[in-house]
Design an enzyme around this catalytic site. Structure first.
Site, PDB file in Angstrom:
ATOM      1  N   HIS A 155      -7.760   2.826 -11.567  1.00  0.00           N
ATOM      2  CA  HIS A 155      -6.903   3.177 -10.629  1.00  0.00           C
ATOM      3  C   HIS A 155      -5.958   4.147 -10.695  1.00  0.00           C
ATOM      4  CE1 HIS A 155      -4.344   2.343  -7.491  1.00  0.00           C
ATOM      5  NE2 HIS A 155      -3.352   1.911  -8.260  1.00  0.00           N
ATOM      6  N   ASP A 173      -8.243   0.055  -3.677  1.00  0.00           N
ATOM      7  CA  ASP A 173      -8.586   1.720  -3.271  1.00  0.00           C
ATOM      8  C   ASP A 173     -10.453   0.501  -2.537  1.00  0.00           C
ATOM      9  OD1 ASP A 173      -7.402   3.501  -5.719  1.00  0.00           O
ATOM     10  OD2 ASP A 173      -8.071   1.396  -6.444  1.00  0.00           O
ATOM     11  N   ARG A 192      -0.115   8.825 -11.058  1.00  0.00           N
ATOM     12  CA  ARG A 192       0.429   7.811 -11.398  1.00  0.00           C
ATOM     13  C   ARG A 192       0.484   7.948 -12.678  1.00  0.00           C
ATOM     14  NH1 ARG A 192      -3.645   6.539  -7.438  1.00  0.00           N
ATOM     15  NH2 ARG A 192      -2.961   4.637  -5.967  1.00  0.00           N
ATOM     16  N   ARG A 245      -9.268  -0.118   0.676  1.00  0.00           N
ATOM     17  CA  ARG A 245      -9.408   0.979   1.357  1.00  0.00           C
ATOM     18  C   ARG A 245     -10.457   1.907   1.694  1.00  0.00           C
ATOM     19  NH1 ARG A 245      -4.738   3.384  -1.894  1.00  0.00           N
ATOM     20  NH2 ARG A 245      -2.698   1.902  -0.863  1.00  0.00           N
TER      21      ARG A 245
END
Ligand code: NAD
Length: 311
Positions: free
Chosen positions: A175, A148, A86, A151
């Site tokens: 993140h 996240d 990212r 998940r």
């Protein structure tokens, strides 16, 4: 409620679909620098809405069209290509967000608008958006580690043989690759995780925790490898955040927002109470020594990336 979405790529379109599916928006406006793309998405979604909620969906070709928005969602910018992190998106997306935010601010009511940031690298984009918009920090909300955390809860719930909804466990910090799983604060059905495992004869060894962490950290990379991008999960996360704001639900979500000022300013995800005013309070879970160290390290990485953009 009027909701504007800026950036109608894979993520923006999925966000539009999921938000329309909440039935909470009276009007949705879509803006993309590729006007053809925004118009096509508005057309397609408009047809879809004939089968569900009556929401007026239009593409706008300039920022005047977002006037009157209660929430503006920023989903524009480069996404990760296979193998990219990212953080690799930093330079490109600083330019994108710097282009968008002044235009958003010139066309919204600064006393009430809330901005939801989705663009990566998320926490740095939240810091940049807050700085450029000058809005109170609680009204510039990044989706942060909502995805996240989802998940983690999914993987953990499956491993323990319980519903995802019974699992209260958080991913905190960036993140990104430095996020931290807060095992020490995890609970299932109101029981601390270890007690739950003992009572249900589940074993969650250090090795299996490590595997779960690995899967949480690598989920996006795996999805991007197989699908080119990720969109469904983040679409659902944004819709959940919109629901929490619109209904003033005051649920606790791991969203990112700026805390502190000047050199001490930092955006990262913590469990935060979210309602119609935006983030109304932030919580500090009890972490182990190594989790606390991991969170501090995560904060330093975010801050260093923000400093690197020179804003
Ligand atoms: P995409 O390439 O499919 O779409 C990006 C869109 O942004 C394009 O339609 C492009 O025309 C538009 N755009 C670019 N610059 C613009 C500008 N200045 N003004 C208006 N529109 C502009 O990418 P995507 O897969 O939709 O991803 C978008 C962003 O969302 C990426 O930064 C990605 O990393 C991020 N993302 C975040 C999460 C999260 O959990 N926060 C999850 C998935 C993706």
């Amino acid at each position: 409620m009027k909701i504007a979405i800026i950036g109608i790529g894979a993520v923006g379109a999925a966000v539009a679909t999921a938000v329309a599916g909440t039935g909470l928006a009276r009007e949705m406006v879509l803006f993309d620098r590729d006007g053809l793309r925004a118009r096509a998405a508005a057309e397609d979604l408009g047809h879809a809405s004939a089968f569900s909620y009556d929401v007026k969906i239009t593409a706008v070709n300039n920022y005047r069209g977002i006037r009157g928005s209660d929430i503006v969602i920023i989903a524009a910018g480069a996404n990760q290509k296979p193998g990219e992190t990212r953080t690799d998106l930093l330079e490109k997306n600083v330019a994108v967000v710097s282009d968008i935010i002044p235009r958003v601010m010139a066309n919204t009511d600064t006393k009430r608008v809330k901005i939801i940031v989705v663009t990566n690298p998320l926490d740095v984009m939240v810091m940049l958006t807050q700085k450029l918009s000058k809005l109170p920090a609680g009204r510039v909300i990044g989706t942060g580690t909502m995805l996240d955390t989802a998940r983690l809860r999914t993987i953990l719930g499956r491993a323990l043989g319980v519903s995802t909804r019974a699992v209260h466990a958080y991913v905190l910090g960036e993140h990104g690759d430095s996020s931290v799983v807060a095992w020490n604060a995890a609970s299932v059905g109101g029981l601390p995780l270890d007690d739950f495992c003992r009572q249900t004869k589940n074993s969650l060894t250090a090795a299996s925790r490590q595997t779960i962490e690995y899967r949480v950290h690598n989920a996006a990379y795996e999805i991007i490898r197989g699908r080119g991008a990720t969109w469904d999960g983040i679409g659902a996360a944004v819709a959940d955040l919109v629901r929490c704001i619109a209904n003033d639900e005051r649920r606790i979500l791991t969203v990112s927002m700026v805390e502190g000022t000047g050199r001490a300013a930092l955006a990262m995800s913590l469990p935060r109470i979210v309602g119609d005013a935006g983030v109304v309070a932030s919580l500090r879970p009890r972490l182990s020594v190594s989790e606390s160290a991991g969170l501090r390290k995560s904060g330093k990485i975010i801050r260093a990336n923000f400093d690197a953009i020179g804003k």
